[in-house]
Write an enzyme that holds these catalytic residues in place. Structure first.
Site, PDB file in Angstrom:
ATOM      1  N   ASN A 118       0.764  -1.244   0.045  1.00 49.11           N
ATOM      2  CA  ASN A 118      -0.115  -0.063   0.076  1.00 49.11           C
ATOM      3  C   ASN A 118       0.749   1.166   0.200  1.00 49.11           C
ATOM      4  O   ASN A 118       0.396   2.457  -0.234  1.00 49.11           O
ATOM      5  CB  ASN A 118      -1.038  -0.075   1.401  1.00 49.11           C
ATOM      6  CG  ASN A 118      -0.249  -0.274   2.734  1.00 49.11           C
ATOM      7  OD1 ASN A 118       0.303  -1.223   2.587  1.00 49.11           O
ATOM      8  ND2 ASN A 118      -0.594   0.448   3.684  1.00 49.11           N
ATOM      9  N   GLN A 140      -5.149  -3.871  -1.407  1.00 52.65           N
ATOM     10  CA  GLN A 140      -5.006  -2.781  -2.602  1.00 52.65           C
ATOM     11  C   GLN A 140      -5.092  -3.496  -3.953  1.00 52.65           C
ATOM     12  O   GLN A 140      -4.979  -2.611  -4.790  1.00 52.65           O
ATOM     13  CB  GLN A 140      -3.624  -2.230  -2.402  1.00 52.65           C
ATOM     14  CG  GLN A 140      -3.497  -1.515  -0.994  1.00 52.65           C
ATOM     15  CD  GLN A 140      -4.261  -0.101  -0.899  1.00 52.65           C
ATOM     16  OE1 GLN A 140      -4.487   0.348  -1.936  1.00 52.65           O
ATOM     17  NE2 GLN A 140      -4.061   0.603   0.139  1.00 52.65           N
ATOM     18  N   SER A 160     -11.129  -5.046   1.589  1.00 48.56           N
ATOM     19  CA  SER A 160     -11.846  -4.102   2.138  1.00 48.56           C
ATOM     20  C   SER A 160     -12.560  -3.072   1.033  1.00 48.56           C
ATOM     21  O   SER A 160     -11.969  -2.788   0.131  1.00 48.56           O
ATOM     22  CB  SER A 160     -10.648  -3.161   2.883  1.00 48.56           C
ATOM     23  OG  SER A 160     -11.154  -2.363   3.767  1.00 48.56           O
ATOM     24  N   ALA A 161     -13.927  -2.849   1.738  1.00 47.82           N
ATOM     25  CA  ALA A 161     -14.779  -1.970   0.679  1.00 47.82           C
ATOM     26  C   ALA A 161     -14.277  -0.542   0.325  1.00 47.82           C
ATOM     27  O   ALA A 161     -14.399  -0.016  -0.814  1.00 47.82           O
ATOM     28  CB  ALA A 161     -15.826  -1.990   1.227  1.00 47.82           C
ATOM     29  N   HIS A 162     -13.470   0.028   1.429  1.00 48.38           N
ATOM     30  CA  HIS A 162     -13.364   1.348   1.274  1.00 48.38           C
ATOM     31  C   HIS A 162     -12.107   1.660   0.442  1.00 48.38           C
ATOM     32  O   HIS A 162     -11.951   2.799   0.349  1.00 48.38           O
ATOM     33  CB  HIS A 162     -13.346   2.114   2.670  1.00 48.38           C
ATOM     34  CG  HIS A 162     -12.004   2.032   3.396  1.00 48.38           C
ATOM     35  ND1 HIS A 162     -10.993   2.803   3.518  1.00 48.38           N
ATOM     36  CD2 HIS A 162     -11.692   0.993   4.208  1.00 48.38           C
ATOM     37  CE1 HIS A 162      -9.938   2.528   4.424  1.00 48.38           C
ATOM     38  NE2 HIS A 162     -10.402   1.179   4.791  1.00 48.38           N
ATOM     39  N   THR A 198     -24.334  -8.677  14.607  1.00 48.29           N
ATOM     40  CA  THR A 198     -25.471  -8.120  13.517  1.00 48.29           C
ATOM     41  C   THR A 198     -24.985  -7.977  12.086  1.00 48.29           C
ATOM     42  O   THR A 198     -23.883  -7.044  12.068  1.00 48.29           O
ATOM     43  CB  THR A 198     -26.164  -7.019  14.076  1.00 48.29           C
ATOM     44  OG1 THR A 198     -26.675  -7.649  15.532  1.00 48.29           O
ATOM     45  CG2 THR A 198     -27.601  -6.880  13.222  1.00 48.29           C
ATOM     46  N   CYS A 290      -1.952   5.035   8.217  1.00 50.63           N
ATOM     47  CA  CYS A 290      -2.104   4.429   9.647  1.00 50.63           C
ATOM     48  C   CYS A 290      -1.051   4.579  10.616  1.00 50.63           C
ATOM     49  O   CYS A 290      -1.143   4.506  11.546  1.00 50.63           O
ATOM     50  CB  CYS A 290      -1.900   2.895   9.168  1.00 50.63           C
ATOM     51  SG  CYS A 290      -2.961   2.380   7.994  1.00 50.63           S
TER      52      CYS A 290
HETATM   53  N1  PMP Z   1      -4.098  -3.734   4.517  1.00 52.84           N
HETATM   54  C1  PMP Z   1      -3.778  -3.044   3.550  1.00 52.84           C
HETATM   55  C2  PMP Z   1      -2.833  -3.392   2.534  1.00 52.84           C
HETATM   56  C3  PMP Z   1      -4.151  -1.664   3.560  1.00 52.84           C
HETATM   57  O1  PMP Z   1      -3.768  -0.595   2.785  1.00 52.84           O
HETATM   58  C4  PMP Z   1      -4.960  -1.044   4.600  1.00 52.84           C
HETATM   59  C5  PMP Z   1      -5.755   0.164   4.847  1.00 52.84           C
HETATM   60  N2  PMP Z   1      -4.665   1.143   5.000  1.00 52.84           N
HETATM   61  C6  PMP Z   1      -5.592  -2.216   5.518  1.00 52.84           C
HETATM   62  C7  PMP Z   1      -5.194  -3.527   5.608  1.00 52.84           C
HETATM   63  C8  PMP Z   1      -6.532  -2.013   6.705  1.00 52.84           C
HETATM   64  O2  PMP Z   1      -7.711  -1.857   5.944  1.00 52.84           O
HETATM   65  P1  PMP Z   1      -9.139  -1.282   6.809  1.00 52.84           P
HETATM   66  O3  PMP Z   1      -9.112  -0.039   6.943  1.00 52.84           O
HETATM   67  O4  PMP Z   1     -10.147  -1.928   5.932  1.00 52.84           O
HETATM   68  O5  PMP Z   1      -9.221  -2.040   8.154  1.00 52.84           O
END
Ligand code: PMP
Length: 350
Positions: A118, A140, A160-162, A198, A290
């Site tokens: 990432n 990614q 991950s959806a976002h 839920t 992060c």
């Molecule tokens: N793994 C990778 C490679 C990511 O880029 C991210 C988001 N920075 C995550 C895990 C964590 O994702 P989430 O916000 O859905 O917990």
């Protein structure tokens, strides 16, 4: 605003927004309930599961919905508590910190290797799992490059959806049939007792709309042409127009994701560059969001370069489908001046 931080999170696709808005009205019921509105909501969840399975070449029963990639990663790694756990140097914190917390000496071994990184976008070679199990964080990768679980020979995979135009707080975990599995969240019958809680129906419907977009538009093809071209133009202009610049992303096809460009600027601090760009309406990140607020240099850049100065002077541009050539022109109107100003006040020689 010129948004170039899609690897941190993506804006919701208009299709996602409208699907979630409709869902608030029609699919609000508890999807585990036996009544009709519950069934209707559950059908939506099953449609999302089937679509994700189709996109990655898996079976619907092999998909478990989670709250995101961090939970999916933690679930797999905790399953191997007390076992040997091997990871690459470039893993997300939710993999390497979980591996450090749960690693032991028993076999079989878990290999957890992300397919794409990432921070610098590097595409990694997955290891030969021998008689162990192989997990890959595909957060990614989905939608950016073709993903085929069977071709990759995976036992587990994280999504991950976002990161694909869907909402924050929804993700998925692929678990190959008969692979070891221990739920992280117990206390509910949801997901075949594999993940209690839920159902986040509205979020999963948003995830489904984002997957439909990927499926319909074959977005990996758009990334491979349009977005790669934009990324490469920006890289070339930075190298030509800004002294002391060097790329941390290998631009060769097959070596990196088409939408990530990580660059270091000698004698200019990443956080300062980010703030100056922000003041101009240009949104980028330094290394991994992060880890922001954390003064230690990015573990990924340290693993790749071994040079804290390079790590501290790095900026990640991450593109999305909404970016265009005018965005690059705007960046290149302001970035050279920002770097020049910072280099002039630095005590480090160019
Ligand atoms: N793994 C990778 C490679 C990511 O880029 C991210 C988001 N920075 C995550 C895990 C964590 O994702 P989430 O916000 O859905 O917990």
């Amino acid at each position: 605003m010129i948004y170039l931080d899609h690897a941190a999170t993506t804006p919701l696709l208009p299709e996602v927004l409208s699907a979630m808005h409709q869902a608030e009205k029609h699919f609000f019921a508890n999807a585990s309930a036996l009544h009709t509105p519950g069934h209707i909501a559950k059908n939506q969840i099953e449609e999302c599961r089937a679509l994700l399975a189709k996109l990655i070449n898996a079976e619907p029963e092999e998909i478990i919905f989670t709250s995101g990639a961090s939970e999916s990663n933690n679930t797999v790694i905790r399953t191997f508590e007390g076992h040997q756990i091997e990871t690459s140097d470039l893993e997300h914190h939710s993999v390497f910190e979980a591996a450090n917390a749960y690693r032991g000496k028993a076999s079989p071994r878990l290999y957890s290797y992300m397919l794409v990184n990432n921070e610098i976008g590097e595409i990694l070679d997955l290891p030969d799992k021998k008689d162990g199990y192989l997990h890959s964080d595909l957060t990614q990768a989905l939608g950016k490059i073709p993903v085929d679980i069977k071709k990759l020979n995976l036992d587990y995979a994280t999504f991950s959806a976002h990161k694909i135009g869907g909402p924050i707080g929804v993700g998925a975990l692929y678990v190959k049939k008969n692979a070891p599995f221990k739920p992280l969240i117990i206390g509910g019958n949801q997901e075949g007792k594999r993940r209690g809680g839920t159902y986040n129906t509205i979020g999963i419907i948003g995830f489904k709309a984002a997957l439909e977009y990927i499926d319909k538009h074959k977005t990996w093809q758009i990334y491979d042409k349009k977005i790669r071209n934009l990324r490469d133009i920006l890289a070339k202009r930075i190298l030509q127009e800004i002294s002391g610049s060097s790329l941390n992303t290998n631009l060769k096809k097959g070596k990196s994701l088409p939408n990530i460009l990580n660059v270091s600027f000698k004698a200019a601090e990443g956080e300062s560059i980010q703030l100056y760009l922000d003041a101009e309406g240009i949104i980028v990140s330094t290394g991994s969001a992060c880890a922001s607020g954390d003064i230690t240099p990015s573990h990924v850049l340290m693993a790749k370069t071994g040079d804290a100065e390079i790590a501290h002077s790095s900026i990640r541009f991450s593109f999305g489908l909404d970016n265009n050539i005018e965005d690059i022109d705007k960046v290149m109107t302001v970035l050279p001046k920002i770097i020049d100003r910072l280099q002039k006040i630095s005590t480090i020689n160019l």
